[in-house]
Design an enzyme around this catalytic site. Structure first.
Site, PDB file in Angstrom:
ATOM      1  N   ASN A 253       1.258   3.670  -2.758  1.00 16.02           N
ATOM      2  CA  ASN A 253       1.989   4.052  -4.036  1.00 16.02           C
ATOM      3  C   ASN A 253       1.423   5.290  -4.349  1.00 16.02           C
ATOM      4  O   ASN A 253       2.232   6.088  -4.887  1.00 16.02           O
ATOM      5  CB  ASN A 253       1.633   3.068  -5.402  1.00 16.02           C
ATOM      6  CG  ASN A 253       2.070   1.594  -5.084  1.00 16.02           C
ATOM      7  OD1 ASN A 253       2.919   1.485  -4.132  1.00 16.02           O
ATOM      8  ND2 ASN A 253       1.571   0.687  -5.993  1.00 16.02           N
TER       9      ASN A 253
ATOM     10  N   ASP B 238       1.060  -1.027   0.027  1.00 18.40           N
ATOM     11  CA  ASP B 238      -0.028  -0.020  -0.085  1.00 18.40           C
ATOM     12  C   ASP B 238       0.834   1.249   0.158  1.00 18.40           C
ATOM     13  O   ASP B 238       1.946   1.159   0.395  1.00 18.40           O
ATOM     14  CB  ASP B 238      -1.064   0.094   1.359  1.00 18.40           C
ATOM     15  CG  ASP B 238      -1.967   0.943   1.116  1.00 18.40           C
ATOM     16  OD1 ASP B 238      -2.519   1.345  -0.125  1.00 18.40           O
ATOM     17  OD2 ASP B 238      -2.634   1.362   2.222  1.00 18.40           O
TER      18      ASP B 238
ATOM     19  N   ASN C 297     -10.842  -2.317  -5.757  1.00 19.08           N
ATOM     20  CA  ASN C 297     -10.154  -1.232  -6.474  1.00 19.08           C
ATOM     21  C   ASN C 297     -10.676  -1.070  -7.854  1.00 19.08           C
ATOM     22  O   ASN C 297     -10.363  -0.027  -8.544  1.00 19.08           O
ATOM     23  CB  ASN C 297      -8.798  -1.904  -6.682  1.00 19.08           C
ATOM     24  CG  ASN C 297      -7.866  -1.727  -5.419  1.00 19.08           C
ATOM     25  OD1 ASN C 297      -7.215  -2.537  -5.476  1.00 19.08           O
ATOM     26  ND2 ASN C 297      -7.912  -0.823  -4.507  1.00 19.08           N
TER      27      ASN C 297
HETATM   28  C1  IPE Z   1      -5.752  -2.581  -0.571  1.00 20.54           C
HETATM   29  O1  IPE Z   1      -5.150  -1.328  -0.570  1.00 20.54           O
HETATM   30  C2  IPE Z   1      -5.386  -3.215  -1.939  1.00 20.54           C
HETATM   31  C3  IPE Z   1      -4.021  -3.218  -2.382  1.00 20.54           C
HETATM   32  C4  IPE Z   1      -3.061  -3.116  -1.819  1.00 20.54           C
HETATM   33  C5  IPE Z   1      -4.110  -4.108  -3.665  1.00 20.54           C
HETATM   34  P1  IPE Z   1      -6.353   0.014  -0.768  1.00 20.54           P
HETATM   35  O2  IPE Z   1      -5.504   0.998  -0.805  1.00 20.54           O
HETATM   36  O3  IPE Z   1      -7.276  -0.427  -1.851  1.00 20.54           O
HETATM   37  O4  IPE Z   1      -7.261  -0.277   0.885  1.00 20.54           O
HETATM   38  P2  IPE Z   1      -8.016   0.937   1.452  1.00 20.54           P
HETATM   39  O5  IPE Z   1      -8.933   1.239   0.346  1.00 20.54           O
HETATM   40  O6  IPE Z   1      -6.855   1.954   1.713  1.00 20.54           O
HETATM   41  O7  IPE Z   1      -8.640   0.218   2.691  1.00 20.54           O
HETATM   42  C1  IPE Z   2      -1.383   0.185  -3.482  1.00 19.48           C
HETATM   43  O1  IPE Z   2      -1.270   1.776  -3.546  1.00 19.48           O
HETATM   44  C2  IPE Z   2      -1.740  -0.396  -4.820  1.00 19.48           C
HETATM   45  C3  IPE Z   2      -3.072  -0.773  -4.950  1.00 19.48           C
HETATM   46  C4  IPE Z   2      -4.117  -0.605  -4.411  1.00 19.48           C
HETATM   47  C5  IPE Z   2      -3.372  -0.982  -6.513  1.00 19.48           C
HETATM   48  P1  IPE Z   2      -2.610   2.502  -3.409  1.00 19.48           P
HETATM   49  O2  IPE Z   2      -2.813   2.699  -4.958  1.00 19.48           O
HETATM   50  O3  IPE Z   2      -3.654   2.033  -2.713  1.00 19.48           O
HETATM   51  O4  IPE Z   2      -1.901   3.832  -2.943  1.00 19.48           O
HETATM   52  P2  IPE Z   2      -2.385   4.894  -1.780  1.00 19.48           P
HETATM   53  O5  IPE Z   2      -2.748   4.140  -0.722  1.00 19.48           O
HETATM   54  O6  IPE Z   2      -3.578   5.604  -2.600  1.00 19.48           O
HETATM   55  O7  IPE Z   2      -1.457   5.880  -1.486  1.00 19.48           O
HETATM   56 MG    MG Z   3      -4.190   2.464  -0.704  1.00 19.36          MG
END
Ligand code: IPE
Ligand code: IPE
Ligand code: MG
Length: 248
Positions: free
Chosen positions: A28, A26, A74
């Site tokens: 990115n 998480d 997602n």
């Molecule tokens: C969980 O992260 C899913 C992945 C890392 C692929 P999210 O960023 O989607 O989760 P929430 O929305 O913060 O709970």
């Molecule tokens: C995790 O990083 C990757 C995926 C869920 C695909 P995020 O895209 O959730 O990054 P943040 O949490 O919004 O920073």
């Molecule tokens: Mg995230």
């Protein structure tokens, strides 16, 4: 073959290693935004981290590594981001599958596949087939994965087996249920790591993490390093796991 950093690996006590490590990769997007970059740049940087961590897992001879790449939730993100993630996923597989195979990695995908493009589904299938007889790290990529969805799909498969008369409802045990999950045949999660400061499970491996040890870090995924991964493994080695019983 992927070379190992002997000095780094020597920090880990092999007798206290987890069998199965799961990672919620998480942060990115936030990492990129903090640097004035687009969220997509954060995802690209995240893939680089994933390559390093898989390599470390191979060198450590970890039994199973499961990473959360894309959740069933997602899809709610803007179309442009979802589209970018699909392309990144397919580029990653295309570029890395042979090297993974040469390193004896057995890739497997957890989750639904039917909403991915036919080309991506084909690539996923081919990658899994290529590596299906490998005996090294079991590398599970959770894509269009949700723990609740996985449990419902398992329940549906069991309901069909009951309906056909193959088993009786009272024969459904934890083992029989476990065998219908996407992770069938693999050990339960010992250590669950989440990067980027959120303290939640976000629908990941709800069944398999029943007795997992949790390890949270504020480090965003693009900055997570093999050193920090090793720190988590060392910390795991110090935990007292009781599984509901008492320490002797
Ligand atoms: C969980 O992260 C899913 C992945 C890392 C692929 P999210 O960023 O989607 O989760 P929430 O929305 O913060 O709970
Ligand atoms: C995790 O990083 C990757 C995926 C869920 C695909 P995020 O895209 O959730 O990054 P943040 O949490 O919004 O920073
Ligand atoms: Mg995230």
């Amino acid at each position: 073959m992927w070379e190992s950093d002997g000095g780094l690996l020597a920090r880990v006590d092999k007798t206290k290693m987890p069998r199965h490590v799961a990672i919620i990769m998480d942060g990115n997007g936030r990492w990129a935004n903090c640097r004035g970059l687009l969220r997509s740049a954060g995802h690209t940087a995240g893939v680089k981290t994933l390559k390093k961590i898989l390599k470390t897992a191979v060198n450590l001879k970890l039994e199973a590594l499961t990473v959360y790449a894309f959740s069933t939730e997602n899809w709610k993100r803007p179309h442009s981001e979802v589209d970018f993630l699909m392309h990144l996923f397919s580029d990653y597989l295309e570029r890395e599958k042979l090297e993974m195979h040469q390193n004896n990695v057995r890739i497997k995908f957890l989750g639904r596949t039917e909403d991915f493009s036919p080309a991506l589904q084909k690539l996923m299938h081919e990658s899994a087939e290529l590596m299906k007889n490998n005996t090294g790290v079991k590398f599970n990529v959770a894509a269009d994965y949700g723990g609740q969805d996985e449990i419902i799909r398992a329940a549906q498969k069991l309901a069909r087996r009951v309906q056909s008369g193959e088993i009786l409802p009272e024969e459904i045990s934890e083992k029989i249920f476990d065998d219908e999950l996407d992770t069938f045949g693999q050990p339960p999660v010992d250590l669950l790591i989440r990067t980027s400061g959120e303290l939640r499970i976000s629908n990941f491996l709800l069944w398999q993490a029943a007795y997992a040890e949790f390890w949270f870090t504020d480090t965003p995924w693009p900055e997570f390093t093999p050193e920090e991964f090793i720190d988590a493994l060392i910390d795991f080695g110090k935990r007292s796991r009781r599984f509901g019983a008492l320490n002797n």
